[in-house]
Design a protein around this motif. Structure first.
Motif, PDB file in Angstrom:
ATOM      1  N   ARG A  14      73.825  39.449  19.528  1.00 18.95           N
ATOM      2  CA  ARG A  14      74.025  37.828  19.534  1.00 18.95           C
ATOM      3  C   ARG A  14      72.758  37.092  20.267  1.00 18.95           C
ATOM      4  O   ARG A  14      72.587  36.189  19.742  1.00 18.95           O
ATOM      5  CB  ARG A  14      75.476  37.728  20.576  1.00 18.95           C
ATOM      6  N   ILE A  15      72.100  37.917  21.365  1.00 19.00           N
ATOM      7  CA  ILE A  15      71.051  37.330  21.893  1.00 19.00           C
ATOM      8  C   ILE A  15      69.864  37.032  20.929  1.00 19.00           C
ATOM      9  O   ILE A  15      69.164  36.326  20.911  1.00 19.00           O
ATOM     10  CB  ILE A  15      70.823  38.097  23.257  1.00 19.00           C
ATOM     11  N   ASN A  16      69.645  38.384  20.353  1.00 24.12           N
ATOM     12  CA  ASN A  16      68.601  38.375  19.250  1.00 24.12           C
ATOM     13  C   ASN A  16      68.735  37.351  18.276  1.00 24.12           C
ATOM     14  O   ASN A  16      67.754  36.554  17.963  1.00 24.12           O
ATOM     15  CB  ASN A  16      68.380  39.617  18.733  1.00 24.12           C
ATOM     16  N   GLN A  17      70.080  37.029  17.905  1.00 21.69           N
ATOM     17  CA  GLN A  17      70.251  36.017  16.956  1.00 21.69           C
ATOM     18  C   GLN A  17      69.837  34.522  17.538  1.00 21.69           C
ATOM     19  O   GLN A  17      69.436  33.896  16.503  1.00 21.69           O
ATOM     20  CB  GLN A  17      71.539  36.124  16.249  1.00 21.69           C
ATOM     21  N   LEU A  18      70.346  34.599  18.654  1.00 21.75           N
ATOM     22  CA  LEU A  18      69.982  33.293  19.302  1.00 21.75           C
ATOM     23  C   LEU A  18      68.475  33.036  19.428  1.00 21.75           C
ATOM     24  O   LEU A  18      68.130  31.788  19.262  1.00 21.75           O
ATOM     25  CB  LEU A  18      70.723  33.167  20.715  1.00 21.75           C
ATOM     26  N   GLN A  19      67.839  33.884  19.687  1.00 23.31           N
ATOM     27  CA  GLN A  19      66.400  33.739  19.974  1.00 23.31           C
ATOM     28  C   GLN A  19      65.643  33.563  18.690  1.00 23.31           C
ATOM     29  O   GLN A  19      64.899  32.581  18.429  1.00 23.31           O
ATOM     30  CB  GLN A  19      65.992  34.893  20.611  1.00 23.31           C
ATOM     31  N   HIS A  20      66.316  34.078  17.645  1.00 24.48           N
ATOM     32  CA  HIS A  20      65.690  33.736  16.445  1.00 24.48           C
ATOM     33  C   HIS A  20      66.093  32.275  15.869  1.00 24.48           C
ATOM     34  O   HIS A  20      65.355  31.411  15.479  1.00 24.48           O
ATOM     35  CB  HIS A  20      66.128  34.380  15.188  1.00 24.48           C
ATOM     36  N   ALA A  21      67.159  31.886  16.187  1.00 23.51           N
ATOM     37  CA  ALA A  21      67.740  30.674  15.980  1.00 23.51           C
ATOM     38  C   ALA A  21      66.983  29.367  16.678  1.00 23.51           C
ATOM     39  O   ALA A  21      66.923  28.197  16.353  1.00 23.51           O
ATOM     40  CB  ALA A  21      69.326  30.361  16.330  1.00 23.51           C
ATOM     41  N   HIS A  22      66.374  29.734  17.844  1.00 18.89           N
ATOM     42  CA  HIS A  22      65.588  28.783  18.691  1.00 18.89           C
ATOM     43  C   HIS A  22      64.125  29.174  18.747  1.00 18.89           C
ATOM     44  O   HIS A  22      63.601  28.992  19.589  1.00 18.89           O
ATOM     45  CB  HIS A  22      66.278  28.887  20.006  1.00 18.89           C
ATOM     46  N   HIS A  23      63.752  29.671  17.609  1.00 19.11           N
ATOM     47  CA  HIS A  23      62.312  30.248  17.586  1.00 19.11           C
ATOM     48  C   HIS A  23      61.262  29.124  17.899  1.00 19.11           C
ATOM     49  O   HIS A  23      60.185  29.307  18.072  1.00 19.11           O
ATOM     50  CB  HIS A  23      61.992  30.952  16.199  1.00 19.11           C
ATOM     51  N   HIS A  24      61.789  27.684  17.441  1.00 15.36           N
ATOM     52  CA  HIS A  24      60.712  26.687  17.776  1.00 15.36           C
ATOM     53  C   HIS A  24      60.735  26.260  19.145  1.00 15.36           C
ATOM     54  O   HIS A  24      59.628  25.588  19.395  1.00 15.36           O
ATOM     55  CB  HIS A  24      61.456  25.360  17.103  1.00 15.36           C
ATOM     56  N   VAL A  25      61.412  26.801  20.180  1.00 11.38           N
ATOM     57  CA  VAL A  25      61.324  26.603  21.639  1.00 11.38           C
ATOM     58  C   VAL A  25      60.634  28.057  22.221  1.00 11.38           C
ATOM     59  O   VAL A  25      60.258  27.734  23.167  1.00 11.38           O
ATOM     60  CB  VAL A  25      62.424  25.812  22.154  1.00 11.38           C
ATOM     61  N   ILE A  26      61.169  29.168  21.778  1.00  4.91           N
ATOM     62  CA  ILE A  26      60.973  30.290  22.211  1.00  4.91           C
ATOM     63  C   ILE A  26      59.455  30.853  21.930  1.00  4.91           C
ATOM     64  O   ILE A  26      59.109  30.946  20.978  1.00  4.91           O
ATOM     65  CB  ILE A  26      61.908  31.366  22.192  1.00  4.91           C
ATOM     66  N   VAL A  27      58.673  31.016  23.177  1.00  5.44           N
ATOM     67  CA  VAL A  27      57.315  31.282  22.935  1.00  5.44           C
ATOM     68  C   VAL A  27      57.182  32.902  22.926  1.00  5.44           C
ATOM     69  O   VAL A  27      56.227  33.459  22.202  1.00  5.44           O
ATOM     70  CB  VAL A  27      56.428  30.650  24.044  1.00  5.44           C
ATOM     71  N   ALA A  28      57.948  33.415  23.882  1.00  5.11           N
ATOM     72  CA  ALA A  28      57.780  34.839  24.163  1.00  5.11           C
ATOM     73  C   ALA A  28      58.944  35.292  24.997  1.00  5.11           C
ATOM     74  O   ALA A  28      59.652  34.707  25.509  1.00  5.11           O
ATOM     75  CB  ALA A  28      56.426  35.216  24.939  1.00  5.11           C
ATOM     76  N   SER A  29      59.170  36.665  24.598  1.00  8.49           N
ATOM     77  CA  SER A  29      60.225  37.372  25.605  1.00  8.49           C
ATOM     78  C   SER A  29      59.864  38.689  26.085  1.00  8.49           C
ATOM     79  O   SER A  29      59.048  39.235  25.297  1.00  8.49           O
ATOM     80  CB  SER A  29      61.623  37.350  24.850  1.00  8.49           C
TER      81      SER A  29
END
Length: 138
Positions: free
Chosen positions: A73-88
């Motif tokens: 679920r976290i991985n899917q959320l990170q992909h869904a918000h790829h426009h604001v996530i720079v790095a993890s």
């Protein structure tokens, strides 16, 4: 640089001086400037009119990776918000627990939506966000 003068009671001045020394500031002025910047940043982040203003942020959260489908679920959320996530960054704390830190960049509103989506997941045990308002970014 402009000089300003303020008056405070003795107890507040003594407490401030102790805090300045504890934080290892070179002088009161730099400590005061940091406190003013912090207060202004907080006001900007909490002002409805500035939700479309830009910010950078870090979101750190811990979770039990055995929680059913949480990693997915976290991985899917990170992909869904790829426009604001720079790095993890993902770190294994022990056999069961992980910590992740995500760096975000975008409008305050977009960053908050992403932060809330991740932090509210069942199994995320602790989440802390630090947001810093920034000038307009391309």
């Amino acid at each position: 640089m402009r000089r300003i003068t303020i008056s405070v009671d003795d107890a507040l001045a003594d407490a401030f001086d102790q805090w300045v020394a504890h934080k290892a500031y070179v002088n009161r002025s730099e400590a005061f400037r940091d406190l003013v910047r912090l207060a202004l940043d907080e006001a900007a982040l909490n002002n409805q009119a500035t939700l479309e203003s830009n910010c950078v942020a870090t979101l750190s959260y811990t979770y039990n990776h055995h929680e059913r489908q949480l990693s997915n679920r976290i991985n899917q959320l990170q992909h869904a918000h790829h426009h604001v996530i720079v790095a993890s960054q993902h770190v294994h704390l022990d056999h069961d627990h992980c910590v992740e830190t995500v760096i975000l960049k975008g409008s305050i509103a977009q960053v908050r939506i992403c932060v809330d989506a991740i932090a509210s997941q069942t199994g995320v045990t602790h989440a802390n966000v630090h947001m810093i308002p920034t000038p307009s970014m391309p």
